[in-house]
Write a protein that holds these residues in place. Structure first.
Motif, short mmCIF file in Angstrom:
data_model
loop_
_atom_site.label_atom_id
_atom_site.label_comp_id
_atom_site.label_asym_id
_atom_site.label_seq_id
_atom_site.Cartn_x
_atom_site.Cartn_y
_atom_site.Cartn_z
N SER A 1 9.27 41.97 30.04
CA SER A 1 8.18 41.32 29.31
C SER A 1 7.31 42.34 28.59
O SER A 1 6.78 42.07 27.50
CB SER A 1 7.33 40.50 30.27
N SER A 2 7.17 43.52 29.17
CA SER A 2 6.33 44.55 28.57
C SER A 2 6.90 45.07 27.25
O SER A 2 6.19 45.66 26.45
CB SER A 2 6.14 45.71 29.54
N ALA A 3 8.22 44.89 27.03
CA ALA A 3 8.85 45.37 25.80
C ALA A 3 8.83 44.31 24.71
O ALA A 3 9.27 44.58 23.59
CB ALA A 3 10.28 45.79 26.07
N GLY A 4 8.37 43.11 25.01
CA GLY A 4 8.35 42.01 24.04
C GLY A 4 7.24 42.13 23.01
O GLY A 4 6.54 43.15 22.95
N PRO A 5 7.13 41.11 22.17
CA PRO A 5 7.89 39.86 22.19
C PRO A 5 9.32 40.05 21.69
O PRO A 5 9.59 40.89 20.85
CB PRO A 5 7.10 38.95 21.26
N TRP A 6 10.23 39.21 22.24
CA TRP A 6 11.63 39.28 21.88
C TRP A 6 11.95 38.20 20.86
O TRP A 6 11.40 37.10 20.89
CB TRP A 6 12.50 39.08 23.10
N SER A 7 12.86 38.50 19.95
CA SER A 7 13.28 37.52 18.95
C SER A 7 14.77 37.67 18.69
O SER A 7 15.34 38.75 18.86
CB SER A 7 12.50 37.68 17.65
N MET A 8 15.37 36.57 18.23
CA MET A 8 16.80 36.57 17.95
C MET A 8 17.02 36.10 16.52
O MET A 8 16.49 35.06 16.11
CB MET A 8 17.53 35.66 18.93
N VAL A 9 17.79 36.88 15.76
CA VAL A 9 18.03 36.59 14.35
C VAL A 9 19.53 36.47 14.15
O VAL A 9 20.30 37.36 14.55
CB VAL A 9 17.45 37.69 13.45
N LEU A 10 19.97 35.39 13.47
CA LEU A 10 21.36 35.17 13.14
C LEU A 10 21.57 35.42 11.66
O LEU A 10 20.80 34.90 10.83
CB LEU A 10 21.80 33.74 13.49
N THR A 11 22.56 36.21 11.30
CA THR A 11 22.88 36.48 9.91
C THR A 11 24.35 36.17 9.66
O THR A 11 25.19 36.27 10.55
CB THR A 11 22.61 37.95 9.53
N GLY A 12 24.68 35.81 8.40
CA GLY A 12 26.04 35.46 8.03
C GLY A 12 26.83 36.62 7.49
O GLY A 12 26.44 37.79 7.64
#
Length: 253
Positions: free
Chosen positions: A188-199
């Motif tokens: 949690s200390s390294a967040g915020p986490w996000s996820m990105v999808l690319t084509g």
């Protein structure tokens, strides 16, 4: 090698072989180590050298020659169709050791004057030549061992982050597929986490914030196009480069 030393070494070899081959683990383990790393090299050293050799030379030659017996003997045993199991290794080390003892004893009996008893005399030259280098080597190994142990303790609790995906489901009427994505070790200390999808062309398909649970794990189902390869990028904090990446191949259909 005089008869007394030859007899003692041969008897020790037989006892170690029986203990390693048939004894319980508490007895077989030390006997096996003695038979694998000490006895063959000690016997071969006695068979090879007629002159007195120093402590450092012997401490290097004994384990080195023993390891050579394991490597070369193991290759020979395997090439001959033997089995590299407990019995095979025990028999190999015992036979080589007993043969080397026989050669050393024969050389002593043939020329007892030249192969006379080894005399150990403490002198300044021997102290500098043998004891001091051996002491330095032991200190070096001890220091390396302490450092390695301290480093392992310090890194034991380090989290390892992973990103994985289950095989995508079949494409629906709109050509989209559903895939389950899992991530672990997300502090949690390294967040915020996000996820990105690319084509295929690097065009962003979707972006979403993810919130790991108290154990640092996250699992979710995402919808991806079925007709192109999709890259899943996991970002942490405000970093612009992906922290973890995986690729979902296009639908072969």
């Amino acid at each position: 090698m005089n008869p007394v030393r030859a007899g003692v070494l041969a008897g020790l070899t037989v006892v170690a072989s029986v203990a390693a081959g048939f004894g319980p683990l508490a007895v077989a383990a030390p006997a096996g180590l003695l038979l694998a790393f000490v006895l063959p090299g000690y016997a071969i050293t006695a068979a090879m050298f007629r002159r007195e050799i120093g402590m450092v030379e012997r401490s290097v030659l004994v384990p080195s020659l023993s390891l050579a017996v394991l490597v070369l003997g193991g290759l020979g045993l395997w090439a001959a169709g033997g089995h590299l199991n407990r019995a095979g290794w025990t028999l190999l080390c015992a036979v080589v050791t007993l043969i080397a003892i026989g050669v050393a004893f024969y050389r002593h009996a043939k020329d007892p004057e030249e192969t006379g008893r080894i005399r150990f005399r403490i002198s300044q030259d021997r102290l500098i030549r043998d004891v001091l280098p051996l002491t330095l080597a032991v200190l070096l190994l001890a220091g390396a061992g302490v450092w390695s142990y301290a480093d392992s303790v310090g890194t034991y609790d380090i989290r390892v982050s992973t990103l994985s995906a289950e095989p995508p489901g079949p494409a629906g009427a709109d050509g989209a597929r559903t895939v389950q994505i899992s991530a672990t070790g997300l502090a949690s200390s390294a967040g915020p986490w996000s996820m990105v999808l690319t084509g295929d062309e690097g065009v962003e398909i979707s972006r979403q914030a993810i919130t790991p649970d108290t154990g640092g794990d996250w699992t979710g189902r995402l919808t991806v196009p079925g007709d192109e390869r999709v890259t899943v990028n996991l970002f942490r904090g405000g970093e612009t480069g992906a922290f973890r990446t995986l690729i979902i191949a296009a639908d072969a259909q």
